[in-house]
Design a protein around this motif. Structure first.
Motif, PDB file in Angstrom:
ATOM      1  N   PHE A 288       0.865  -1.174   0.000  1.00 44.01           N
ATOM      2  CA  PHE A 288       0.000   0.000   0.000  1.00 44.01           C
ATOM      3  C   PHE A 288       0.901   1.222   0.000  1.00 44.01           C
ATOM      4  CE2 PHE A 288      -2.480   3.428   1.759  1.00 44.01           C
ATOM      5  CZ  PHE A 288      -3.761   3.222   1.280  1.00 44.01           C
ATOM      6  N   VAL A 289       0.753   2.069  -1.035  1.00 47.03           N
ATOM      7  CA  VAL A 289       1.624   3.235  -1.193  1.00 47.03           C
ATOM      8  C   VAL A 289       0.792   4.503  -1.059  1.00 47.03           C
ATOM      9  CG1 VAL A 289       3.275   4.426  -2.674  1.00 47.03           C
ATOM     10  CG2 VAL A 289       3.091   1.927  -2.770  1.00 47.03           C
ATOM     11  N   GLU A 290       1.138   5.344  -0.105  1.00 49.25           N
ATOM     12  CA  GLU A 290       0.457   6.623   0.087  1.00 49.25           C
ATOM     13  C   GLU A 290       1.188   7.711  -0.680  1.00 49.25           C
ATOM     14  OE1 GLU A 290      -0.377   9.854   3.670  1.00 49.25           O
ATOM     15  OE2 GLU A 290      -0.141   7.724   4.161  1.00 49.25           O
ATOM     16  N   LEU A 291       0.428   8.510  -1.418  1.00 51.59           N
ATOM     17  CA  LEU A 291       0.984   9.653  -2.146  1.00 51.59           C
ATOM     18  C   LEU A 291       0.458  10.931  -1.481  1.00 51.59           C
ATOM     19  CD1 LEU A 291       0.495   8.487  -5.855  1.00 51.59           C
ATOM     20  CD2 LEU A 291       2.479   8.151  -4.362  1.00 51.59           C
ATOM     21  N   PRO A 292       1.266  11.588  -0.664  1.00 47.11           N
ATOM     22  CA  PRO A 292       0.806  12.809   0.002  1.00 47.11           C
ATOM     23  C   PRO A 292       0.480  13.914  -1.008  1.00 47.11           C
ATOM     24  CG  PRO A 292       2.823  11.955   1.007  1.00 47.11           C
ATOM     25  CD  PRO A 292       2.628  11.202  -0.270  1.00 47.11           C
ATOM     26  N   ASP A 293      -0.502  14.726  -0.665  1.00 45.61           N
ATOM     27  CA  ASP A 293      -0.859  15.896  -1.473  1.00 45.61           C
ATOM     28  C   ASP A 293      -1.245  15.540  -2.908  1.00 45.61           C
ATOM     29  OD1 ASP A 293      -0.271  17.591   0.721  1.00 45.61           O
ATOM     30  OD2 ASP A 293       1.853  17.569   0.173  1.00 45.61           O
ATOM     31  N   VAL A 294      -1.882  14.387  -3.081  1.00 45.20           N
ATOM     32  CA  VAL A 294      -2.376  13.948  -4.392  1.00 45.20           C
ATOM     33  C   VAL A 294      -3.827  13.528  -4.204  1.00 45.20           C
ATOM     34  CG1 VAL A 294      -2.119  12.300  -6.293  1.00 45.20           C
ATOM     35  CG2 VAL A 294      -0.085  13.204  -5.129  1.00 45.20           C
ATOM     36  N   GLY A 295      -4.660  13.819  -5.211  1.00 48.63           N
ATOM     37  CA  GLY A 295      -6.078  13.564  -5.096  1.00 48.63           C
ATOM     38  C   GLY A 295      -6.548  12.242  -5.660  1.00 48.63           C
ATOM     39  N   HIS A 296      -7.763  12.253  -6.209  1.00 48.63           N
ATOM     40  CA  HIS A 296      -8.463  11.028  -6.580  1.00 48.63           C
ATOM     41  C   HIS A 296      -7.912  10.343  -7.826  1.00 48.63           C
ATOM     42  CE1 HIS A 296     -11.788   8.225  -6.800  1.00 48.63           C
ATOM     43  NE2 HIS A 296     -12.105   8.640  -8.016  1.00 48.63           N
ATOM     44  N   CYS A 297      -7.223  11.074  -8.677  1.00 42.49           N
ATOM     45  CA  CYS A 297      -6.724  10.521  -9.945  1.00 42.49           C
ATOM     46  C   CYS A 297      -5.203  10.657 -10.013  1.00 42.49           C
ATOM     47  CB  CYS A 297      -7.380  11.216 -11.129  1.00 42.49           C
ATOM     48  SG  CYS A 297      -9.189  11.226 -11.071  1.00 42.49           S
ATOM     49  N   PRO A 298      -4.471   9.905  -9.221  1.00 43.05           N
ATOM     50  CA  PRO A 298      -3.008  10.101  -9.141  1.00 43.05           C
ATOM     51  C   PRO A 298      -2.282   9.858 -10.449  1.00 43.05           C
ATOM     52  CG  PRO A 298      -3.677   8.105  -7.971  1.00 43.05           C
ATOM     53  CD  PRO A 298      -4.929   8.838  -8.315  1.00 43.05           C
ATOM     54  N   GLN A 299      -2.833   8.987 -11.310  1.00 40.56           N
ATOM     55  CA  GLN A 299      -2.156   8.701 -12.576  1.00 40.56           C
ATOM     56  C   GLN A 299      -2.077   9.929 -13.464  1.00 40.56           C
ATOM     57  OE1 GLN A 299      -5.286   7.990 -12.001  1.00 40.56           O
ATOM     58  NE2 GLN A 299      -6.521   8.096 -13.851  1.00 40.56           N
ATOM     59  N   ASP A 300      -3.038  10.853 -13.310  1.00 38.33           N
ATOM     60  CA  ASP A 300      -3.069  12.064 -14.124  1.00 38.33           C
ATOM     61  C   ASP A 300      -2.474  13.248 -13.381  1.00 38.33           C
ATOM     62  OD1 ASP A 300      -3.975  13.469 -16.573  1.00 38.33           O
ATOM     63  OD2 ASP A 300      -5.237  14.550 -15.159  1.00 38.33           O
ATOM     64  N   GLU A 301      -2.715  13.319 -12.086  1.00 32.93           N
ATOM     65  CA  GLU A 301      -2.229  14.451 -11.303  1.00 32.93           C
ATOM     66  C   GLU A 301      -0.746  14.333 -10.977  1.00 32.93           C
ATOM     67  OE1 GLU A 301      -3.309  16.931  -7.202  1.00 32.93           O
ATOM     68  OE2 GLU A 301      -4.444  15.126  -7.721  1.00 32.93           O
ATOM     69  N   ALA A 302      -0.276  13.118 -10.745  1.00 29.88           N
ATOM     70  CA  ALA A 302       1.132  12.922 -10.352  1.00 29.88           C
ATOM     71  C   ALA A 302       1.750  11.731 -11.090  1.00 29.88           C
ATOM     72  CB  ALA A 302       1.218  12.714  -8.840  1.00 29.88           C
ATOM     73  N   PRO A 303       1.783  11.782 -12.437  1.00 24.38           N
ATOM     74  CA  PRO A 303       2.368  10.657 -13.184  1.00 24.38           C
ATOM     75  C   PRO A 303       3.839  10.441 -12.884  1.00 24.38           C
ATOM     76  CG  PRO A 303       2.032  12.554 -14.625  1.00 24.38           C
ATOM     77  CD  PRO A 303       1.347  12.872 -13.324  1.00 24.38           C
ATOM     78  N   GLU A 304       4.529  11.510 -12.476  1.00 22.70           N
ATOM     79  CA  GLU A 304       5.956  11.375 -12.148  1.00 22.70           C
ATOM     80  C   GLU A 304       6.173  10.502 -10.917  1.00 22.70           C
ATOM     81  OE1 GLU A 304       4.438  14.726  -9.648  1.00 22.70           O
ATOM     82  OE2 GLU A 304       4.120  14.030 -11.708  1.00 22.70           O
TER      83      GLU A 304
END
Length: 297
Positions: free
Chosen positions: A265-281
């Motif tokens: 389980f990987v938590e991405l802080p400060d990222v919303g519902h669509c991480p693949q688009d909001e934080a692809p990096e």
């Protein structure tokens, strides 16, 4: 892992007499199929598919009723349920991909992926979930709510079944400023809500049948829950979660994913519902690393 982008190809596939839109990229490596969330399309994977394809055969499919895929009349021609979408995914993997496949999904796309993997376990070797839908408005979950919170959604669902009201509601929702405001709720970083993204999400709303599919899904409060499907998985899974998701709380997600079938389980802080688009990096390297463990068949 390399991050070189591979060109994508747009294609169509006929399923049960209906045209299904999909994209593909990459010619070698493990097979990966990406499944969008509610109201989205293959465009929601535009920052991921060509990058992942540097190391695998990558596909993104549009579920029937969404994107550029056909939108047949609900009930009369097709039932819009997770079981139906899972059957579509299973048949696509059999007919188009052919080899055992890794599934990736966002939001309700995760439920589709889980249902497909449980339905035909021999076809799938892994499931990657990005902010899996918790289905908090499911009938079984509403039954556990206090009575004063229990009836709001069913009343709204009932009202929206009135054709004139439902169509009017959809028309008001399918406006550029409304779509932008919804995205600004879902995304933690407002700069990620671009005109390109709004265009991608709005285009299918003009298709014949789009309103009927939308209204049918808003009334869909039954079917499988992720907690039903996860223990049945016969393949490994990873969960990636944008911690700033306002719709799928990460604390509930972490609790849900605390099962033997979820490896990580990987938590991405400060990222919303669509991480693949909001934080692809952040998402692409995680997926590349996880996919690399699978042997090519």
């Amino acid at each position: 892992m390399t991050s070189i982008a591979t060109p994508t190809v747009n294609s169509t596939w006929m399923w049960r007499g209906h045209q299904i839109n999909y994209q593909s990229a990459g010619g070698t490596g493990a097979a990966v199929l990406l499944i969008h969330g509610f109201g989205a399309s293959v465009g929601h994977w535009r920052k991921n598919l060509p990058v992942l394809a540097a190391n695998c055969r990558c596909y993104a499919i549009e579920l029937i009723g969404f994107g550029g895929s056909d939108k047949p009349t609900p009930g009369a021609e097709i039932e819009y349920t997770f079981e139906t979408w899972a059957e579509q995914v299973v048949d696509f993997c059999r007919e188009v991909i052919v080899t055992p496949t890794i599934l990736g999904g966002n939001s309700i796309g995760c439920i589709v992926a889980l249902q497909a993997a449980v339905t035909e376990p021999k076809l799938f070797i892994g499931v990657a979930m990005l902010n899996c839908s918790l289905r908090l408005l499911h009938d079984r979950k509403r039954a556990e709510m206090p009575f004063y919170r229990r009836w709001g959604a069913p009343i709204l669902q009932s009202i929206l079944t009135i054709p004139a009201i439902g169509k009017f509601f959809f028309q008001q929702l399918a406006q550029r400023k409304v779509v932008r405001n919804i995205l600004l709720q879902a995304y933690h970083h407002p700069e990620a809500v671009t005109e390109e993204l709004i265009d991608i999400l709005m285009a299918p709303a003009a298709d014949p049948g789009a309103a009927d599919v939308f209204l049918k899904f808003t009334a869909y409060s039954w079917g499988p829950l992720p907690e039903d499907l996860l223990p049945q998985l016969a393949c490994p899974a990873i969960a990636i979660w944008g911690a700033a998701d306002p719709w799928e709380p990460i604390d509930l997600g972490r609790e849900l994913m605390d099962v033997a079938t979820v490896d990580r389980f990987v938590e991405l802080p400060d990222v919303g519902h669509c991480p693949q688009d909001e934080a692809p990096e952040l998402v692409n390297p995680l997926l590349q690393e996880w996919i690399s463990q699978f042997e090519v068949v």
